[in-house]
Design a protein around this motif. Structure first.
Motif, PDB file in Angstrom:
ATOM      1  N   MET A  14       0.823  -1.212   0.000  1.00  0.00           N
ATOM      2  CA  MET A  14       0.000   0.000   0.000  1.00  0.00           C
ATOM      3  C   MET A  14       0.857   1.262   0.000  1.00  0.00           C
ATOM      4  SD  MET A  14      -3.279  -0.914   2.424  1.00  0.00           S
ATOM      5  CE  MET A  14      -2.303  -1.132   3.920  1.00  0.00           C
ATOM      6  N   ASN A  43      -1.232  -1.173  -4.200  1.00  0.00           N
ATOM      7  CA  ASN A  43      -2.649  -1.396  -3.910  1.00  0.00           C
ATOM      8  C   ASN A  43      -3.306  -0.074  -3.507  1.00  0.00           C
ATOM      9  OD1 ASN A  43      -4.868  -3.048  -3.786  1.00  0.00           O
ATOM     10  ND2 ASN A  43      -4.244  -4.150  -1.946  1.00  0.00           N
ATOM     11  N   GLY A  44      -3.792   0.661  -4.505  1.00  0.00           N
ATOM     12  CA  GLY A  44      -4.401   1.952  -4.249  1.00  0.00           C
ATOM     13  C   GLY A  44      -3.389   3.045  -3.992  1.00  0.00           C
ATOM     14  N   CYS A  45      -2.183   2.910  -4.554  1.00  0.00           N
ATOM     15  CA  CYS A  45      -1.143   3.912  -4.308  1.00  0.00           C
ATOM     16  C   CYS A  45      -0.200   3.999  -5.498  1.00  0.00           C
ATOM     17  CB  CYS A  45      -0.345   3.566  -3.040  1.00  0.00           C
ATOM     18  SG  CYS A  45       0.668   2.074  -3.219  1.00  0.00           S
ATOM     19  N   GLU A  64      -0.262  -0.491 -10.623  1.00  0.00           N
ATOM     20  CA  GLU A  64      -0.913   0.365  -9.639  1.00  0.00           C
ATOM     21  C   GLU A  64      -2.421   0.305  -9.829  1.00  0.00           C
ATOM     22  OE1 GLU A  64       2.740   3.626  -9.439  1.00  0.00           O
ATOM     23  OE2 GLU A  64       0.941   4.042 -10.631  1.00  0.00           O
ATOM     24  N   THR A  65      -3.144   0.200  -8.734  1.00  0.00           N
ATOM     25  CA  THR A  65      -4.604   0.200  -8.785  1.00  0.00           C
ATOM     26  C   THR A  65      -5.122   1.526  -8.231  1.00  0.00           C
ATOM     27  OG1 THR A  65      -4.898  -0.790  -6.583  1.00  0.00           O
ATOM     28  CG2 THR A  65      -4.603  -2.299  -8.447  1.00  0.00           C
ATOM     29  N   ASP A  66      -6.275   1.938  -8.702  1.00  0.00           N
ATOM     30  CA  ASP A  66      -6.862   3.194  -8.241  1.00  0.00           C
ATOM     31  C   ASP A  66      -7.327   3.106  -6.792  1.00  0.00           C
ATOM     32  OD1 ASP A  66      -6.444   4.402 -10.709  1.00  0.00           O
ATOM     33  OD2 ASP A  66      -8.394   3.759 -11.490  1.00  0.00           O
ATOM     34  N   ASP A  67      -7.808   1.916  -6.398  1.00  0.00           N
ATOM     35  CA  ASP A  67      -8.346   1.729  -5.052  1.00  0.00           C
ATOM     36  C   ASP A  67      -7.615   0.591  -4.355  1.00  0.00           C
ATOM     37  OD1 ASP A  67     -10.513   3.660  -5.390  1.00  0.00           O
ATOM     38  OD2 ASP A  67     -11.384   2.168  -6.755  1.00  0.00           O
ATOM     39  N   ASN A  68      -7.683   0.598  -3.026  1.00  0.00           N
ATOM     40  CA  ASN A  68      -7.154  -0.508  -2.240  1.00  0.00           C
ATOM     41  C   ASN A  68      -8.112  -1.698  -2.389  1.00  0.00           C
ATOM     42  OD1 ASN A  68      -6.198  -2.307  -0.352  1.00  0.00           O
ATOM     43  ND2 ASN A  68      -6.316  -0.898   1.385  1.00  0.00           N
ATOM     44  N   LEU A  69      -7.651  -2.762  -3.003  1.00  0.00           N
ATOM     45  CA  LEU A  69      -8.489  -3.921  -3.280  1.00  0.00           C
ATOM     46  C   LEU A  69      -8.404  -4.981  -2.188  1.00  0.00           C
ATOM     47  CD1 LEU A  69      -7.634  -4.338  -7.074  1.00  0.00           C
ATOM     48  CD2 LEU A  69      -9.506  -3.032  -6.033  1.00  0.00           C
ATOM     49  N   PHE A 178     -11.521  -9.222   1.054  1.00  0.00           N
ATOM     50  CA  PHE A 178     -10.674  -8.076   1.400  1.00  0.00           C
ATOM     51  C   PHE A 178      -9.493  -8.511   2.276  1.00  0.00           C
ATOM     52  CE2 PHE A 178      -9.456  -3.867   2.954  1.00  0.00           C
ATOM     53  CZ  PHE A 178      -9.519  -3.154   1.776  1.00  0.00           C
TER      54      PHE A 178
END
Length: 298
Positions: A14, A43-45, A64-69, A178
């Motif tokens: 993260m 993960n969201g960062c 990189e993902t837009d949101d923490n998955l 999650f």
């Protein structure tokens, strides 16, 4: 002994442990057999350019993902990219604050998978900097010796290796969990499909001593996912047995009123909300898990 598999390393972070991630990647770079690929998931960062800052072997891919998955969702992102590459047989997933102490870990992982075509999961031993393994990190019931390896019913999420063909058959991590119990969901699917899970304490991941309750939503998510796990994977007859056992264990172990309130709130959420697919294990899998030392009611 078959041909040595192509091993990749996947790390999800993260972005809040940059020094730990650097140390982990440096320990990967010191392996005597380099990974075919390294995948790092933010993960969201946003993440720095690891390949430019560190001397890393193999192909390095930063996603990189837009949101923490969550833990399972982030890991699925890395697995999906490795599947697209199509040149990896085994993926080793490591916690971002872990450390490979020995330089032969990836080589030994490859040897284990090469020696057993039905080996689906290799679980590492997790110990802190003093060599202590927490009880919850030993994949057996009771006060088991963390140095006793062998076939087991589960694995440790912080350090493990998956055969990619196994994931292709049984599916990836349950992203909607999650965190909490995602390892059990995947392990039960693996055993039900005839794959073996090997706990190998000689494969060490050094990891700081932590408590899962450090996460603010631990009690709620733990209970919700426990219900989802039972509803998704157990024969109907065992669902109330499994959940009843865990209600009693929770009442016996937890002395926090706030924790119990959150836990039972999560339990109600798990009953109320959809658990997703229902694909219960076969009764012969129940027997197999029982023979391995952990019947799926505890």
């Amino acid at each position: 002994m078959g041909e040595a598999p192509r091993v990749a390393v996947a790390v999800v972070t993260m972005g809040n442990r940059p020094e730990e991630v650097d140390a982990l990647l440096e320990s990967v770079a010191k392996q005597d057999v380099p990974p075919t690929r390294i995948v790092i998931v933010g993960n969201g960062c946003r993440l720095p350019e690891f390949a430019e800052r560190l001397s890393l072997p193999g192909e390095v891919t930063v996603l990189e993902t837009d949101d923490n998955l969550g833990c399972p969702g982030g890991r699925n992102v890395g697995i999906a990219r490795l599947r697209e590459f199509g040149d990896v047989d085994v993926v080793v997933e490591l916690d971002d604050d872990g450390l490979l102490v020995d330089a032969d870990v990836l080589r030994r992982v490859g040897e284990l998978f090469a020696a057993d075509e039905r080996l689906g999961v290799v679980g590492f031993r997790i110990a802190d900097e003093h060599g202590e393994t927490q009880r919850r990190h030993v994949p057996r019931v009771g006060a088991s010796d963390p140095m006793r390896g062998g076939y087991v019913t589960g694995f440790l999420g912080g350090g493990h290796g998956f055969r990619m063909t196994m994931l292709d058959e049984i599916g990836d991590w349950p992203a909607r969990f999650f965190f909490a119990h995602e390892e059990t969901d995947l392990a039960w699917r693996a055993v039900d499909a005839g794959w073996r899970i090997l706990y190998t304490p000689e494969l060490l991941l050094q990891h700081p001593k932590t408590s899962p309750a450090r996460h603010a939503v631990y009690y709620r998510v733990n209970a919700r996912n426990r219900v989802w796990l039972a509803r998704r994977r157990l024969p109907l007859l065992l669902v109330p047995v499994h959940l009843g056992v865990w209600v009693l264990l929770t009442l016996a172990r937890n002395r926090s009123v706030a924790g119990l309130r959150a836990w039972f709130g999560g339990f109600a959420e798990g009953v109320r909300e959809s658990a997703g697919e229902r694909r219960p294990m076969r009764w012969r899998t129940v027997w197999r898990l029982t023979r391995l030392g952990r019947p799926p009611i505890i």
